[in-house]
Design an enzyme around this catalytic site. Structure first.
Site, PDB file in Angstrom:
ATOM      1  N   GLY A 153       0.748  -1.189  -0.033  1.00 25.88           N
ATOM      2  CA  GLY A 153      -0.016  -0.110   0.004  1.00 25.88           C
ATOM      3  C   GLY A 153       0.717   1.218  -0.106  1.00 25.88           C
ATOM      4  CE1 TYR A 154       5.370   5.713   2.921  1.00 26.67           C
ATOM      5  CE2 TYR A 154       6.783   4.074   2.017  1.00 26.67           C
ATOM      6  CZ  TYR A 154       6.606   5.320   2.737  1.00 26.67           C
ATOM      7  OH  TYR A 154       7.746   6.317   2.705  1.00 26.67           O
ATOM      8  CB  ALA A 155       5.813   0.362  -2.021  1.00 27.53           C
TER       9      ALA A 155
END
Length: 282
Positions: A153-155
Site C-alpha cells: 500500500g505505502y510503496a
C-alpha cells in the site's frame, strides 16, 4: 533577500530536520502539520521567526491556506517540500484495512499532488516579479518500482509520486519553476520506530535490526544532504537517491560494526530512547 521554505509534515521526523537545517542556512521557514498547537510549538523551536501553520494536506483548501499564510508573512515562497507522509506497513494488500490504504493515498499521494498544484500556481504568478521557486517531493520505498514485502500500500503511493514528479517536470519544462524529488532511504524517525515496535523479539526482528544498522541513517544526515540538493542547479525533474546499491555495498565492506539503532532503542522491546526525535517517515 532571505528565501522562504514551506515544508509539509515538518513538526517531527525528516520534515523537522529539514526545517531546522534550512533555518540554519538562513531560510525563513514555515513549519506545518495537522495540529495547530504542534505546528506553532515546533516552529518556535526551529527558529524565532519561523511560522507554524496547521495543514491537513489531504484538504485542498488547507493547502491553499498554507501557501497564503506563508506569502502573507514572508512575501513569497521560494521552496516547497512535499514531505508529509504516512507509512502503515507490515501486512500484504489482502489484509491491509481499506481505511489504512485510503489514508495513505490521501496524505502521501493526493496531499503531494495538491501541494504541487498550489505551489506551482503561486510560484508561476510570483515569477512575473522575478521570483520563481522550486518544488521537491520526498519519495520512499517502492518509488523505484521494486516490490517491498509488507509495504504494498505505502510503496504504491511512493511509486505514484515518482510518476507525478516526472510528469510535472514535463508539463513545466522551460518554465520558471524547478521540479525535483529526493529519495532519502531509511531514516530513523518515529514512523519507522513505530513499525519496528510491532515486531516481537526473535530471529526475524534480530535479522531486521542487523539490516537496519546497514541501511539506516540519522535525520540530521539526510537533512544536510537534501538541503544541499535544494540549493543546487539541476535538470528539470531530477530524482536524487541517497541510498544507492553501491553505498550499501560499501557500508557492508567498510563498516561491519555500523550501529544506528542503539541510539534510538533503550531496551529490547524496541521503545524509543528518551529524547529521541520523532516524526513520520516519508
Amino acid at each position: 533577500m532571505r528565501q522562504t521554505a514551506v515544508i509539509t509534515g515538518s513538526t517531527r521526523g525528516l520534515g523537522r530536520g529539514l526545517a531546522e537545517e534550512l533555518a540554519r542556512r538562513g531560510y525563513q521557514v514555515v513549519v506545518s502539520a495537522q495540529g495547530e498547537e504542534d505546528s506553532v510549538r515546533a516552529a518556535a523551536e526551529v527558529s524565532p521567526d519561523a511560522l507554524g501553520v496547521p495543514c491537513d494536506v489531504s484538504d485542498a483548501d488547507q493547502v491553499q491556506r498554507l501557501w497564503d499564510r506563508a506569502v502573507a508573512r514572508f512575501g513569497a515562497v521560494d521552496l516547497w517540500v512535499n514531505n508529509a507522509g504516512l507509512a502503515l506497513t507490515g501486512q500484504p494488500l489482502a489484509t491491509l484495512p481499506p481505511e489504512d490504504f485510503r489514508t495513505m493515498l490521501s496524505i502521501n499521494l493526493i496531499g503531494a499532488m495538491q501541494g504541487c498544484q498550489v505551489a506551482l500556481r503561486g510560484m508561476t504568478a510570483q515569477a512575473t516579479g522575478g521570483r520563481a521557486g522550486r518544488i521537491y517531493t520526498v519519495l520512499g520505498a517502492g518509488a523505484d518500482g521494486q516490490p517491498v514485502p509488507g509495504m504494498t500500500g505505502y510503496a504504491t503511493t511512493k511509486r505514484a509520486l515518482q510518476f507525478l514528479t516526472h510528469s510535472l517536470a514535463q508539463e513545466t519544462a522551460g518554465g520558471p519553476v524547478r521540479i525535483g524529488a529526493i529519495s532519502p532511504g531509511l531514516v530513523m524517525t518515529e514512523g519507522f520506530l513505530r513499525e519496528h515496535r510491532r515486531m516481537v523479539a526473535g530471529p526475524e526482528r534480530a535479522a531486521r535490526e542487523r539490516w537496519v544498522n546497514v541501511i539506516g541513517d540519522h535525520v540530521s544526515t539526510i537533512a544536510h544532504w537534501a538541503c544541499d540538493i535544494f540549493a543546487s542547479r539541476h535538470e528539470q525533474g531530477a530524482e536524487f537517491v541517497w541510498l544507492s546499491a553501491e553505498k550499501i555495498a560499501a557500508r557492508q565492506r567498510d563498516e561491519p560494526g555500523r550501529d544506528i539503532l542503539s541510539r534510538y532503542l533503550r531496551d529490547e522491546d524496541g521503545s524509543p530512547a528518551t529524547g529521541t526525535q520523532e516524526g513520520a517517515t516519508a
